[in-house]
Design a protein around this motif. Structure first.
Motif, PDB file in Angstrom:
ATOM      1  N   LEU A   1       7.363   8.604 -18.291  1.00 55.16           N
ATOM      2  CA  LEU A   1       5.942   8.818 -18.018  1.00 55.16           C
ATOM      3  C   LEU A   1       5.381   7.725 -17.107  1.00 55.16           C
ATOM      4  CD1 LEU A   1       3.747  10.897 -18.904  1.00 55.16           C
ATOM      5  CD2 LEU A   1       3.006   9.209 -20.584  1.00 55.16           C
ATOM      6  N   ASP A   2       5.773   6.474 -17.339  1.00 58.76           N
ATOM      7  CA  ASP A   2       5.295   5.367 -16.504  1.00 58.76           C
ATOM      8  C   ASP A   2       5.681   5.582 -15.043  1.00 58.76           C
ATOM      9  OD1 ASP A   2       4.253   4.099 -18.706  1.00 58.76           O
ATOM     10  OD2 ASP A   2       5.997   2.825 -19.033  1.00 58.76           O
ATOM     11  N   TRP A   3       6.934   5.971 -14.816  1.00 58.69           N
ATOM     12  CA  TRP A   3       7.448   6.171 -13.459  1.00 58.69           C
ATOM     13  C   TRP A   3       6.686   7.280 -12.750  1.00 58.69           C
ATOM     14  CZ3 TRP A   3      10.195  10.135 -10.908  1.00 58.69           C
ATOM     15  CH2 TRP A   3      10.863   9.760  -9.742  1.00 58.69           C
ATOM     16  N   LEU A   4       6.472   8.394 -13.460  1.00 58.49           N
ATOM     17  CA  LEU A   4       5.785   9.532 -12.860  1.00 58.49           C
ATOM     18  C   LEU A   4       4.323   9.177 -12.563  1.00 58.49           C
ATOM     19  CD1 LEU A   4       6.389  12.431 -12.013  1.00 58.49           C
ATOM     20  CD2 LEU A   4       5.600  13.192 -14.250  1.00 58.49           C
ATOM     21  N   ALA A   5       3.700   8.464 -13.475  1.00 61.65           N
ATOM     22  CA  ALA A   5       2.300   8.064 -13.261  1.00 61.65           C
ATOM     23  C   ALA A   5       2.174   7.158 -12.039  1.00 61.65           C
ATOM     24  CB  ALA A   5       1.765   7.359 -14.504  1.00 61.65           C
ATOM     25  N   SER A   6       3.137   6.238 -11.859  1.00 60.58           N
ATOM     26  CA  SER A   6       3.078   5.329 -10.715  1.00 60.58           C
ATOM     27  C   SER A   6       3.254   6.080  -9.401  1.00 60.58           C
ATOM     28  CB  SER A   6       4.146   4.237 -10.843  1.00 60.58           C
ATOM     29  OG  SER A   6       5.451   4.772 -10.681  1.00 60.58           O
ATOM     30  N   LEU A   7       4.049   7.151  -9.403  1.00 56.58           N
ATOM     31  CA  LEU A   7       4.238   7.952  -8.195  1.00 56.58           C
ATOM     32  C   LEU A   7       2.925   8.579  -7.724  1.00 56.58           C
ATOM     33  CD1 LEU A   7       7.592   9.942  -8.565  1.00 56.58           C
ATOM     34  CD2 LEU A   7       7.092   8.027  -7.055  1.00 56.58           C
ATOM     35  N   PHE A   8       2.106   8.993  -8.687  1.00 61.93           N
ATOM     36  CA  PHE A   8       0.860   9.664  -8.355  1.00 61.93           C
ATOM     37  C   PHE A   8      -0.328   8.713  -8.315  1.00 61.93           C
ATOM     38  CE2 PHE A   8       3.372  13.256 -10.021  1.00 61.93           C
ATOM     39  CZ  PHE A   8       3.297  14.081  -8.907  1.00 61.93           C
ATOM     40  N   GLY A   9      -0.080   7.442  -8.604  1.00 66.58           N
ATOM     41  CA  GLY A   9      -1.161   6.467  -8.555  1.00 66.58           C
ATOM     42  C   GLY A   9      -2.211   6.674  -9.629  1.00 66.58           C
ATOM     43  N   VAL A  10      -1.790   7.111 -10.830  1.00 61.84           N
ATOM     44  CA  VAL A  10      -2.726   7.334 -11.932  1.00 61.84           C
ATOM     45  C   VAL A  10      -2.227   6.591 -13.168  1.00 61.84           C
ATOM     46  CG1 VAL A  10      -3.407   9.602 -11.054  1.00 61.84           C
ATOM     47  CG2 VAL A  10      -1.526   9.441 -12.717  1.00 61.84           C
ATOM     48  N   THR A  11      -3.056   6.559 -14.200  1.00 61.66           N
ATOM     49  CA  THR A  11      -2.652   5.939 -15.450  1.00 61.66           C
ATOM     50  C   THR A  11      -1.877   6.939 -16.308  1.00 61.66           C
ATOM     51  OG1 THR A  11      -4.662   6.614 -16.622  1.00 61.66           O
ATOM     52  CG2 THR A  11      -4.723   4.518 -15.406  1.00 61.66           C
ATOM     53  N   ASN A  12      -1.162   6.424 -17.278  1.00 61.98           N
ATOM     54  CA  ASN A  12      -0.452   7.296 -18.226  1.00 61.98           C
ATOM     55  C   ASN A  12      -1.427   8.225 -18.946  1.00 61.98           C
ATOM     56  OD1 ASN A  12       1.628   5.674 -17.443  1.00 61.98           O
ATOM     57  ND2 ASN A  12       2.380   5.257 -19.511  1.00 61.98           N
ATOM     58  N   LYS A  13      -2.606   7.693 -19.264  1.00 63.95           N
ATOM     59  CA  LYS A  13      -3.608   8.493 -19.982  1.00 63.95           C
ATOM     60  C   LYS A  13      -4.057   9.688 -19.131  1.00 63.95           C
ATOM     61  CE  LYS A  13      -7.904   7.921 -22.628  1.00 63.95           C
ATOM     62  NZ  LYS A  13      -8.951   6.949 -23.038  1.00 63.95           N
ATOM     63  N   THR A  14      -4.267   9.447 -17.833  1.00 64.22           N
ATOM     64  CA  THR A  14      -4.664  10.534 -16.932  1.00 64.22           C
ATOM     65  C   THR A  14      -3.570  11.584 -16.842  1.00 64.22           C
ATOM     66  OG1 THR A  14      -6.068   9.077 -15.612  1.00 64.22           O
ATOM     67  CG2 THR A  14      -5.309  11.107 -14.556  1.00 64.22           C
ATOM     68  N   LEU A  15      -2.327  11.135 -16.762  1.00 66.77           N
ATOM     69  CA  LEU A  15      -1.206  12.070 -16.678  1.00 66.77           C
ATOM     70  C   LEU A  15      -1.054  12.862 -17.980  1.00 66.77           C
ATOM     71  CD1 LEU A  15       0.993  12.939 -14.702  1.00 66.77           C
ATOM     72  CD2 LEU A  15       2.486  11.188 -15.670  1.00 66.77           C
ATOM     73  N   TYR A  16      -1.270  12.183 -19.087  1.00 63.78           N
ATOM     74  CA  TYR A  16      -1.213  12.856 -20.396  1.00 63.78           C
ATOM     75  C   TYR A  16      -2.250  13.976 -20.461  1.00 63.78           C
ATOM     76  CZ  TYR A  16      -1.757  13.567 -25.426  1.00 63.78           C
ATOM     77  OH  TYR A  16      -1.858  14.137 -26.667  1.00 63.78           O
ATOM     78  N   ARG A  17      -3.479  13.688 -19.993  1.00 65.92           N
ATOM     79  CA  ARG A  17      -4.540  14.702 -19.998  1.00 65.92           C
ATOM     80  C   ARG A  17      -4.191  15.872 -19.081  1.00 65.92           C
ATOM     81  NH1 ARG A  17      -8.286  10.307 -19.811  1.00 65.92           N
ATOM     82  NH2 ARG A  17      -8.527  10.709 -17.564  1.00 65.92           N
ATOM     83  N   TYR A  18      -3.587  15.548 -17.944  1.00 65.56           N
ATOM     84  CA  TYR A  18      -3.190  16.600 -16.993  1.00 65.56           C
ATOM     85  C   TYR A  18      -2.209  17.568 -17.666  1.00 65.56           C
ATOM     86  CZ  TYR A  18      -0.819  18.801 -13.035  1.00 65.56           C
ATOM     87  OH  TYR A  18      -0.271  19.711 -12.164  1.00 65.56           O
TER      88      TYR A  18
ATOM     89  N   ALA B   1       0.812  -1.224   0.000  1.00 66.88           N
ATOM     90  CA  ALA B   1       0.000   0.000   0.000  1.00 66.88           C
ATOM     91  C   ALA B   1       0.840   1.266   0.000  1.00 66.88           C
ATOM     92  CB  ALA B   1      -0.915  -0.001   1.219  1.00 66.88           C
ATOM     93  N   PHE B   2       2.121   1.128  -0.245  1.00 70.05           N
ATOM     94  CA  PHE B   2       2.996   2.302  -0.197  1.00 70.05           C
ATOM     95  C   PHE B   2       2.759   3.184  -1.422  1.00 70.05           C
ATOM     96  CE2 PHE B   2       6.752   4.861  -0.534  1.00 70.05           C
ATOM     97  CZ  PHE B   2       7.122   5.094   0.784  1.00 70.05           C
ATOM     98  N   GLU B   3       2.168   4.346  -1.213  1.00 69.49           N
ATOM     99  CA  GLU B   3       1.894   5.290  -2.290  1.00 69.49           C
ATOM    100  C   GLU B   3       2.305   6.678  -1.820  1.00 69.49           C
ATOM    101  OE1 GLU B   3      -2.169   4.934  -3.463  1.00 69.49           O
ATOM    102  OE2 GLU B   3      -1.897   2.956  -4.340  1.00 69.49           O
ATOM    103  N   PRO B   4       3.590   7.018  -1.946  1.00 78.95           N
ATOM    104  CA  PRO B   4       4.112   8.229  -1.325  1.00 78.95           C
ATOM    105  C   PRO B   4       3.514   9.528  -1.831  1.00 78.95           C
ATOM    106  CG  PRO B   4       5.711   7.261  -2.834  1.00 78.95           C
ATOM    107  CD  PRO B   4       4.607   6.266  -2.665  1.00 78.95           C
ATOM    108  N   LEU B   5       2.988   9.563  -3.056  1.00 81.64           N
ATOM    109  CA  LEU B   5       2.477  10.818  -3.587  1.00 81.64           C
ATOM    110  C   LEU B   5       0.994  10.752  -3.957  1.00 81.64           C
ATOM    111  CD1 LEU B   5       5.416  11.859  -5.940  1.00 81.64           C
ATOM    112  CD2 LEU B   5       4.941  12.674  -3.631  1.00 81.64           C
ATOM    113  N   ALA B   6       0.401   9.591  -3.824  1.00 77.71           N
ATOM    114  CA  ALA B   6      -0.969   9.418  -4.315  1.00 77.71           C
ATOM    115  C   ALA B   6      -2.029   9.918  -3.331  1.00 77.71           C
ATOM    116  CB  ALA B   6      -1.236   7.944  -4.627  1.00 77.71           C
TER     117      ALA B   6
END
Length: 323
Positions: free
Chosen positions: A238-255, A206-211
């Motif tokens: 992009l994969d690494w950054l998305a995992s940090l925030f607990g989101v999908t690549n698609k969500t990060l792309y939209r952001y 459950a470790f999600e430091p930024l999510a």
């Protein structure tokens, strides 16, 4: 005439102070070796910064006179100091996750050249770090095994005195690091010559430091600050950054699209900013800077910078000198 650049490879005087109790206790001639490397002989100020290469050479010389387990023992003692409540890094009742978050947040007070982060790799949360000193530089193996010992003993406070990770990745070559293994591990598989140091963490699903804060609530400047800190890492994508925030690549792309930018643009800006600083404000070689920027091949670094700026790193440095 511009001011002569200085090396930006620095470590906090705290790094030296971590070794001093061991050196004093074992009556090692550390003052003589420190003087040979141009290092201070007194360390009253925790905010003082030391040239990392001189510090590494110092450790190389003193390690010859010390017991072979010196970096392992100093790492263990440093973990004990880190956990003392009066230092403020760990609070009463903190669990391992909170301790690791504190270490990542407070790491700039230990060194300006080591990046700590927590990342999920192959379905396992891992505690990682990467120094900007090349693994083959004399004394770097002492520094890296000290850091590894510190991380392992920190985890053992919560996981038990006999806990070992299944695997550890380390930047040191096997030739330089194998002698330290028996002092820290019995069953762990150590994989040498890796891009960064990695320790697998158990029971951290459950470790999600930024999510904990939704991505949509975050300011784009926070992402840019993350890029400034992590753009040199081989896993910064992009994969690494998305995992940090607990989101999908698609969500990060939209952001990024909503903020009229892209991951590539933010990463390139961060790479250019850091490379420009190292080229213009330090006297480190282009080869050293390339390594610090995550490139094992200086030719690839030259091509990447020229593609972004139209100039090679050497031309950028020459322009500054001419001005």
């Amino acid at each position: 005439m511009p001011k002569t650049p200085l090396s930006l490879l620095l470590t906090s005087s705290v790094s030296m102070r971590m070794f001093l109790p061991y050196l004093e206790r074992n009556k090692l001639p550390w003052r003589q070796k420190a003087k040979e490397e141009g290092l201070p002989l007194e360390y009253p100020d925790p905010d003082e910064w030391l040239p990392l290469k001189n510090y590494a050479w110092f450790l190389k010389k003193i390690a010859v006179l010390a017991s072979e387990n010196m970096p392992i023992e100093v790492g263990r003692e440093t973990a004990i100091e880190f956990k003392r409540l009066e230092y403020g890094y760990i609070k009463a009742g903190d669990d391992l996750r909170q301790a690791l978050e504190s270490m990542v947040v407070n790491s700039p007070s230990f060194s300006r050249q080591t990046t700590y982060w927590v990342e999920k790799l192959n379905q396992h949360w891992c505690l990682c770090n990467k120094g900007e000193l090349h693994p083959s530089f004399p004394g770097n193996e002492v520094i890296e095994w000290f850091r590894l010992s510190f991380l392992i003993h920190l985890c053992r406070h919560w996981l038990g005195p006999d806990w070992e990770p299944y695997h550890v990745h380390i930047m040191t070559s096997e030739k330089m690091g194998r002698k330290y293994e028996p002092y820290l591990f019995k069953n762990t598989v150590v994989i040498y010559g890796q891009p960064f140091l990695k320790v697998e963490l158990p029971f951290m699903d459950a470790f999600e430091p930024l999510a904990s804060v939704p991505l949509k609530s975050r300011d784009i400047q926070e992402i840019k600050l993350l890029a400034d800190s992590y753009c040199h890492l081989p896993t910064f994508n992009l994969d690494w950054l998305a995992s940090l925030f607990g989101v999908t690549n698609k969500t990060l792309y939209r952001y990024f699209k909503n903020h009229e930018t892209s991951f590539a643009q933010i990463r390139n800006e961060a790479v250019l900013k850091k490379a420009h600083t190292l080229l213009t404000a330090s006297d480190d070689t282009v080869s050293d800077i390339a390594y610090r920027m995550g490139y094992n091949d200086v030719s690839n670094f030259n091509r990447a910078i020229k593609r972004l700026t139209g100039k090679t790193p050497a031309q950028i440095r020459q322009t500054i000198i001419a001005d």
